[in-house]
Each structure stands twice: as C-alpha cells, then as structure tokens.
Design an enzyme around this catalytic site. Sequence first.
Site, mmCIF file in Angstrom:
data_model
loop_
_atom_site.group_PDB
_atom_site.id
_atom_site.type_symbol
_atom_site.label_atom_id
_atom_site.label_comp_id
_atom_site.label_asym_id
_atom_site.label_seq_id
_atom_site.Cartn_x
_atom_site.Cartn_y
_atom_site.Cartn_z
ATOM 1 N N LYS A 52 0.836 -1.200 0.000
ATOM 2 C CA LYS A 52 0.000 0.000 0.000
ATOM 3 C C LYS A 52 0.876 1.258 0.000
ATOM 4 O O LYS A 52 0.577 2.243 -0.679
ATOM 5 C CB LYS A 52 -0.943 -0.022 1.214
ATOM 6 N N GLN A 96 -4.405 -2.183 9.559
ATOM 7 C CA GLN A 96 -4.292 -3.486 8.898
ATOM 8 C C GLN A 96 -4.861 -4.586 9.796
ATOM 9 O O GLN A 96 -4.490 -4.699 10.964
ATOM 10 C CB GLN A 96 -2.819 -3.770 8.562
ATOM 11 N N ASP A 119 -10.907 2.713 4.325
ATOM 12 C CA ASP A 119 -11.243 1.291 4.121
ATOM 13 C C ASP A 119 -12.755 1.105 4.017
ATOM 14 O O ASP A 119 -13.227 0.041 3.615
ATOM 15 C CB ASP A 119 -10.730 0.439 5.300
#
Length: 286
Positions: A52, A96, A119
């Site tokens: 990312k 994460q 997200d």
Amino acid sequence: MNLLNGNEVAKELKGKIKKAVEQLQQAGKKTPHLAAILVGSDGASMTYVNAKAKDCAEVGFQSTVLHFDANISKEALIQEIIQINNNPEIDGLIVQLPLPKHIPEKEITETISFKKDVDGFHPMNVGYMFKGLPCFLPATPYGIVQMLEHYNIETTGKHCVIIGRSDIVGKPMGVLMLQKNCTVTTCHSKTVNMKEICLQADIIIAAVGIPEFLKAEMVKEGAIVIDVGITRVEDSNHPKGYLLKGDVDFANVAPKCSWITPVPGGVGPMTRVGLLLNTLQAVQNS
Ligand SMILES: NC(=O)c1ccc[n+]([C@@H]2O[C@H](COP(=O)([O-])OP(=O)(O)OC[C@H]3O[C@@H](n4cnc5c(N)ncnc54)[C@H](OP(=O)(O)O)[C@@H]3O)[C@@H](O)[C@H]2O)c1
C-alpha cells in the site's frame, strides 16, 4: 473467454489518480496522505502494508506506516488513532487487519473518524453506502465495480450470485450490485442447493477463501466470473514457498465464461486501487 485484467485496469486508474494529484498540487491544495497502522509482525500483513505504501508513492501520495508491537494495549492504540483523527496532515487512515486477539476490531474500526475511514469499514460509511450516498466504499467491492465499468459489462437485469457474506466483501458487494440493477443472491456456508443457484447466475462473485471452490459444473455457459479469493497454498517448488490460489477452478471454469478474472492479477490490484481512489476522495472532500 476474455480476461478481466486487473493489472491493466489498475495501471490506467493509477495514471488518472497521479494526474489528479498533480492538479491538486498545481491548485495549491495538499498532497493526499495515507497513514497505515500495523500491529505485530504477521508476514502477510507486513506485505500488504508495504504494498500500500508503494502504491501511494507510485501515484504521488504521501504515506506513513505506524508499526506497533503486538503487545500494544487497546487503550494505547485508540489514543494513536485519535491523534491521527485530529491530525490535519493525514487524510486517510487504515488499520491493517487482523489485529491481535486482545484488541477488538470493532472498537478500533469505530474509533477511526469516518471522514478518514478510507477502508470504508466505519458504520457511518456502511450506512451511507447502503443508501447509495457518497461515502468511502470498501476497497474490494469498489475495485470490482470499477473493473466491471472499465470493461462495459452490462449489469442491469442480470442475476448476480455472490458467494460469501463477509462485512468487507460479500455483503457490500451485494449492495453495490443491487445499485447496479442486478438481481442479487448471496450464498454462504449454510446455503442449500449452491450448485443450482450458481447455475442461474449471469455473474458469479466468489469470496469464500477456499481454493478452487467454484467448479465448472456450477457455472453456466457465457457467465462472468469474478474470483476474489486469495489463499496461500504451500508449494516447495515456488521461490516464495507458496502459491496464491483463487476460489475458482480457473482451468476448468474459464473455457465456459464470457469474462473471468485471473488470480493473481484480477481483483487484487483493483482492491489496491480502490484504497487509492478513497484516499484521493478524502482530500477532494476536505
Ligand atoms: N483479492 C483481494 O483483494 C481480496 C480482498 C479481500 C479478501 N480476499 C480474499 O477473499 C476471500 C474471502 O475473503 P473474506 O474476507 O470475505 O472471507 P471471510 O470473512 O472468511 O468470509 C468467507 C465467506 O465464505 C463463506 N463460506 C465459507 N465456506 C463456505 C462454503 N463451503 N460454501 C459457501 N460459502 C462458504 C462464509 O460463510 P458464513 O458467513 O456462513 O461463514 C463467509 O461468508 C479470502 O480468500 C480472502 O483472502 C481477497
């Protein structure tokens, strides 16, 4: 059979994002900045976070990775998130997953400001998505929709069968396909007659996590098949010691399909682009 090439579509979209960043900078606006929190040293999580950060560099975003020991307390992690929520330099924040067992994911997800929740996991964003209002969409379903649109895949009136009902893939995918005028059926581990249901599908989206779950006898001729699954399967012949396997028995399913995604190179790169699109959106919203 035609391939839905996630690598190619992602490359094109990244080019567009890069141009948008340059335009922001020329207009004196800020450069998009994504922060990623990583807790512990799980190999796959570290790989994803590094990927990312690399994607951010490629499109001209700033990125910061905050790496904490697996023993960090829930309270300390929440304080870190609150600091980022209040930091005007940072536009998007991801944590994460999975997190260590002592840290409840729900509480963490809900601590991230929904305005920085790139997200798309915060209940505010989920609610806006449900109503079809502007929001951050979860990256995988968002990326899949971008890919279908890129290839001008007709969705109106089509029967879309989604296998899997997770909060991050299956459920939001169903909402988005409904918004694209599909008739949607969602299957899961308790579904009866899976084969018969899949055989009715014009579009199948497999998000199960079981390698080669979708077999040729479950797919009608001409169907479109999207394979979300990525499972690491041990393979001592491979330099990395594992192979990535999708949820679709590609060799036997592909000849029946009008369109199909490969694994790797299908949904994976589109998910990564989904996150970049959301981060760009975070700056454009501010
Ligand atoms: N390519 C990408 O960028 C990307 C992104 C995200 C995820 N993934 C991959 O996609 C896969 C799914 O991810 P996820 O997070 O959605 O997984 P998940 O949370 O484990 O959900 C899996 C879903 O599959 C269903 N399922 C399990 N066994 C089944 C069976 N025998 N028949 C029918 N349905 C069954 C489960 O049903 P129940 O709800 O009834 O348990 C569940 O809803 C994983 O391989 C993951 O690594 C890939």
